[in-house]
Design an enzyme around this catalytic site. Structure first.
Site, PDB file in Angstrom:
ATOM      1  N   SER A   3       0.871  -1.273   0.027  1.00  0.00           N
ATOM      2  CA  SER A   3       0.060  -0.068  -0.029  1.00  0.00           C
ATOM      3  C   SER A   3       0.850   1.183  -0.090  1.00  0.00           C
ATOM      4  CB  SER A   3      -0.841   0.035   1.260  1.00  0.00           C
ATOM      5  OG  SER A   3      -1.561   1.479   1.136  1.00  0.00           O
ATOM      6  N   TYR A  41      -0.894  -1.044  10.016  1.00  0.00           N
ATOM      7  CA  TYR A  41      -1.045  -1.274   8.782  1.00  0.00           C
ATOM      8  C   TYR A  41       0.096  -1.043   7.963  1.00  0.00           C
ATOM      9  CZ  TYR A  41      -3.441  -1.130   4.232  1.00  0.00           C
ATOM     10  OH  TYR A  41      -4.099  -1.374   2.961  1.00  0.00           O
TER      11      TYR A  41
END
Ligand SMILES: NC(=O)c1ccc[n+]([C@@H]2O[C@H](COP(=O)([O-])OP(=O)(O)OC[C@H]3O[C@@H](n4cnc5c(N)ncnc54)[C@H](O)[C@@H]3O)[C@@H](O)[C@H]2O)c1
Length: 252
Positions: free
Chosen positions: A142, A157
């Site tokens: 990401s 994350y």
């Protein structure tokens, strides 16, 4: 056809970019082994692909389970005779909290689904690819694992997604001589259930972080994954490939 007769595992195929990728890869001639937790969604997706051409099988399970990672590879062998590629894409956002407020359980969950599962997937997939003398592995990282991009409360994350870049680079180095390429794909904000779909305020906030002032569609990210899995990217390995609408270069 970019993936003619290539057999590819897609995890996280029950929704979002995994489902979009499965449909795109099928249209490019791939045989597909679809994985995710929800069997009913996988069954429906496989049925829709198989209406056009019988080229998709599925197995529901949890990517945190080493046995499941191995079973997906076995299924590729039984159904299609081997494995050429894997889009290891399943992931969760977890709870968004500043680290001082974050429960260790959230950290552990996010790391195990997003990062440990990738380790387990690679452990199962690389021997099968080695047997063929070729392969391409893509991890869905990401932009948050690279630049944060202005997203609040994403310590777990971000760490998991940054870890995928390191894992991809290390695997790329270890297995290049065996014909196996390993890359990380870094999408920007994408309109999916995990990306805030159904929450207009979240979508507006995330879109606004991007210089393009919009989020990606799942198909736009699937196209980047297609490139990494196809022979078009034959000289790419160990690459953190950014497909993020410029969010990682924005000025704050
Ligand atoms: N949507 C975004 O803005 C965005 C941006 C960058 C990266 N990503 C990453 O893209 C990937 C795909 O996410 P998405 O946005 O399509 O979201 P999504 O929620 O639509 O899809 C997530 C998929 O992962 C599967 N999954 C989750 N936990 C699992 C588990 N333990 N075992 C098996 N399958 C599991 C779900 O079943 C689902 O199929 C994720 O890794 C996510 O972190 C998303």
């Amino acid at each position: 056809m970019e993936l003619e007769n290539k057999t590819i595992i897609v995890t996280g195929a029950s929704s979002g970019m995994g489902a979009a990728a499965a449909k795109l890869f099928a249209s490019e001639g791939a045989n597909l082994v679809l994985g995710a937790r929800r069997g009913a969604e996988l069954e429906a997706l496989a049925a829709s692909i198989n209406k056009a051409d019988d080229r998709a099988v599925f197995l529901a399970g949890d990517v945190r389970d080493a046995g499941y990672a191995a079973a997906l590879v076995d299924l590729a062998g039984k159904a299609f005779g081997g494995l050429d590629g894997a889009f290891n894409n399943a992931g969760i956002v977890g709870e968004m909290q500043p680290v001082p407020d974050m429960a260790i359980d959230n950290w552990t969950d996010v790391m195990s689904v997003n990062l440990t599962a990738a380790f387990l997937a690679a452990k199962a997939q690389i021997p099968a690819m080695k047997a063929r003398g070729r392969g391409s592995i893509v991890f869905t990282s990401s932009f948050v694992g690279f630049s944060n991009g202005g997203m609040p409360g994403m310590g777990a994350y971000a760490a998991s997604k940054a870890g995928l870049i390191g894992l991809a680079r290390s695997l790329a180095s270890d297995h290049a001589a065996e014909g196996i390429r390993v890359n990380a794909l870094l999408p920007g904000g994408t309109i999916t259930p995990a990306g805030g779909e159904g929450d207009p305020a979240a979508l507006e906030f995330i879109a606004g972080l991007h210089p393009m002032k919009r989020m990606a569609t799942p198909v736009e990210i699937a196209q980047a994954a297609l490139f990494l899995l196809s022979d078009r990217s034959s000289f790419m390995t160990g690459s953190p490939m950014i497909a993020d609408g410029g969010v990682s270069v924005r000025l704050v």
